[in-house]
Design an enzyme around this catalytic site. Sequence first.
Site, PDB file in Angstrom:
ATOM      1  CG  ASP A  70     -42.822 -34.243 -83.367  1.00 11.64           C
ATOM      2  OD1 ASP A  70     -42.136 -34.416 -82.349  1.00 11.64           O
ATOM      3  OD2 ASP A  70     -42.794 -33.202 -84.035  1.00 11.64           O
ATOM      4  CG  ASP A  94     -41.220 -35.804 -86.517  1.00 11.04           C
ATOM      5  OD1 ASP A  94     -40.846 -36.195 -85.402  1.00 11.04           O
ATOM      6  OD2 ASP A  94     -41.696 -34.665 -86.718  1.00 11.04           O
TER       7      ASP A  94
END
Length: 1145
Positions: free
Chosen positions: A392, A817
């Site tokens: 991420d 995530d």
Amino acid sequence: MAFWRRKTHIEKERHVKANARDYNENFSYADNHIKTSKYNVLTFLPINLFEQFQRVANAYFLLLLILQLIPGISSLSWFTTIVPLVLVLVITAVKDATDDFFRYKSDQQVNNRQSQVLISGSLQNEKWMKIRVGDIIKLENNQFVAADILLLSSSEPYGLCYIETAELDGETNLKVRQALTITSDFGDISKLMDFDGEVICEPPNNKLDKFTGTLHLRDSKHPLDNENLLLRGCVLRNTEWCFGMVIFAGLQTKLMQNCGRTTFKRTSIDKLMNTLVLWIFAFLICMGVVLAIGNTLWETWTGRNFQVFLPWDDFQSSAVFSGFLTFWSYIIILNTVMPISLYVSVEVLRLGHSYFINWDQRMYHSQTNTAAEARTTTLNEELGQVEYVFSDKTGTLTQNIMVFKKCSINGQTYGDVYDEFKQKGEITEKTDCVDFSFNPLYDRGFKFYDGRLVEAIKLEDPVEQDFFRLLALCHTVMPEEKSEGHLVYQAQSPDEGALVTAARNFGFVFRTRTPETITLCELGRAVTYQLLAILDFNNVRKRMSVIVRNPQGQITLYSKGADTIIFDLLDPSNEDLMYTTSEHLNGFAGEGLRTLALAYKDLDEDYFEIWMKKLISASTVIENREDQLAVLYEEIEQGLKLLGATAIEDKLQDGVPETIASLVLADIKIWVLTGDKLETAMNIGYSCHMLRDDMNEVFVISGHTLLEVQQQLRSAKEQILGLSRVSSAGDVEKAEMFADGSVYEETIIAEYALVINGHSLAHAMEPQLEHVLLDLACLCKTVICCRVTPMQKAQVVELVKRHKRAVTLAIGDGANDVSMIKTAHIGVGISGQEGMQAVLASDYSFAQFRYLRRLLLVHGRWSYFRMCNFLWYFFYKNFAFTLVHFWYGFFCGFSAQTVYDQWFITLFNIVYTSLPVLAMGLFDQDVSDQNSLHYPSLYKPGQQNLFFNKRQFFLCTLQGIGLDTHYWTVVNHFFVWGSLIVYFSILFAMQSDGMFGIFTSSFPFVGTARNCLSEKSVWLVILLTSVVCVVPGMAVSFLRVELFPTLTDKVRHVQQFRKRQGPQEQSLRRVRRTSSHRSAYAFSHQQGYGELITSGKNMKMSTPSSTGSPGRTPQSSTWIENMLKRKNTVSCVSDESTGAPAKTD
């Protein structure tokens, strides 16, 4: 988990009625109870045993135990198998139960949180798990949102509230949510009790940024979208209270829908061992068949002669049947070729390796008091085989903190520091900051180092003043003055907050705003501007403008935006200044800073009135409203005068570029998967050195249709393959040029990068295109996917897992995530201020991205190296031990008699040989941790699975390596020599007169050891046997190292040489990188926010709120690259740094 499942109803749309539990219960909606644990008291035993017996070895040992219970074929007692089998099952079960118990405690902690629920006409405290869909709940400032709720009303004007979504997306900047006008006055209990509206909306899903529904109230319909919804996991900020109606609860909330299923992860070595167990079992069958045939032949030709004093048992009828029984007897005797103690030892090693990670002080983050944590013990060696890292961006690579670093005003740059010789200096923590004390409203957390700009402001230079006046006027920031002079800016994007804060410190303080006015404090004087219009930002315009009238009546348009856009709107007279500013922008962008151009234009009163009438007319049309407004905006923005440009640092976490560079040298591919805009993602790519100007091409895939995406993908692939054939010779020269360079110099060799946005990725993931996408991505050194949903992140990871058969690692910090963290072979969570959802779903966690380098290159590599050496030695010693029985069969008439007594067989793996190999598996290291980091290429053998594979397995069974330990510790010495002492102590004890006198039947070999070891010939045979077994292997190893040394051999030689030389001072040199990439500034605030401001709906009441968000410590950062001038040696030194806030006070 239940043993049966209720037939699930597929929900197509959701109907929720307020204050009507009986009505809502008809739909069997989930309650607010969550459960992330796998087991309960009733299901633990069957489910855990089922999972454990998925291991082929456990099933194999269970079969052996059953055979040993048959007296006619077993010459060994059943306890030799059942004891270690039960031990393995119990140890594994305890470990699994402990892990799951911690998940259960976490669930209980969340489920038992308190919330105020409207029940029977009053607010009552209820546990979260008792909240139901349709309930009305009250939230107070700084409280977590208990479920996905429809915002009904709040303490703020027009039903606004502010939330922090760090748990969801890792972003700490505040976001605005607004209640419908029809419910915004529901602030007292009586109105809420009478509220009987019904919401019809989409079914539960994992889309964090989308919600569609309709509120039916009083015979009218009101559309609902994501701006009306507060999601579970958010935190209410700067809002005294709000009321909401529960739409989704528990496992059906968007947060939990993104958590995905907890899967049972296995390492590649685990899978290999399952295969080897089958091969060993087949080999065992073959040996049993050979010995059974031998027994049949021996009984037929020779054994009949012995039946007088060795008669067959009653049930034996022929030599063939004798061979059949002998087959099963040898299966039992030879089962030590795959001892169950192997699995006990493997679990002990993994547990030890996990503790090494937990205890590593170099992965401890002192600012947050966060240590690295191995949340699982089953994946450690997999850390040494990672080929793909999916990361991420926000909160993982970056701190989501923007800092005003430099600017260019009227052709003059500010922000650098110079020494007495006019040479540019380096800014460090010891560099003196500019003194802003002349301004009583300055922000004490703001740091700037170039005093020339302050002097220009004090001299009242008109251009510098207009520059900061623009920054103080052209924005959508909301101010909050809690007390006199104590300002807090609520910025919807941290970059806007940084710009307004910079203007504040240089004397242009944004104080208050109304829908019609903006009040500044300009160098101590209060000035109120009339806000005439806001020309809002969108992704096409890439700029925003405001039109204001100053107290003297002059109308001025101020504009800021991407330099490529602003430059096209400039008056021709600004050409020279534009070129000068463009050079400055190139320099800023080369340092990885995010740039923004500023311009203004004085407007004629008559012209503005005509234009304003056109604007009002265009604002009321139904069709093509956006297009007509865009035309009018561009019309008035022509002929601008350039003021300059700003440069903002999107602060990376400490050590991110160094970490990425090292991982790239280790042949680890890094893909960034982010929900941010394309420009923002690319800027971070350049800051991290994942994107570089010397790349042959950066392909941007942005097609809106399947055909467009297909053409772009194929065109890019063809271009790469075509150019690669032409430029291969040049690449060789380029590689030679940088052969002796540092980490950064080696990564310059990267050639291609792929950037793809979310809607294009959706088409590229179609079955007919996914192979083209994957082929193109694998040809590129860098892959960045932007504007992707949490589900798309997981799909990208799954695509690589499915087709590349490579070990994948996903790292992130937010709930968005979680899906990819659970999908990847290894999931890593970043813990800290951004939330804990990713950590709870992860296998490993730590506080900073830079620790990933040490986790993989040191702990991962060591764990893989140690586990492979352990398995090699273990299989060798057990084949050597077991095959003695095979060869002995040819000398005992294939009668399934054992060479060793049962005590020796039982203790061989448990006592005699377990500790030395465990010590080697725990503490051995071929090179030190420093050299593991300095030579990232040492990581590559793990990716190629070179240390232990099927070929290595055959070699170790034939040859073995002995106890080849590279790193001896006190524990190794104690275990090796202690095991020898224990062996002889037990041997003499079991064959002593005393034991024979007490347990005559159990210890019949009285005096054997004493008599044998008194013979010189026995010691000679032991010596010769050891030499004959060990010397060939040692000779081969010696010649291999001398003639064909690996990189590990070379590094070990250098390490030993330096150790003999003693510590030497390392000479460091600095390598300064530049980039000419023009960084297109990317606004991160939402389109339409300007309209919200001019409507006045987000204005605070005149009375300051009694509550507010806690301030954050203002910090700054820098990172220093230090290169060690030795071939293949890299030493990265990073300053400890911290970050500046998105919201300032």
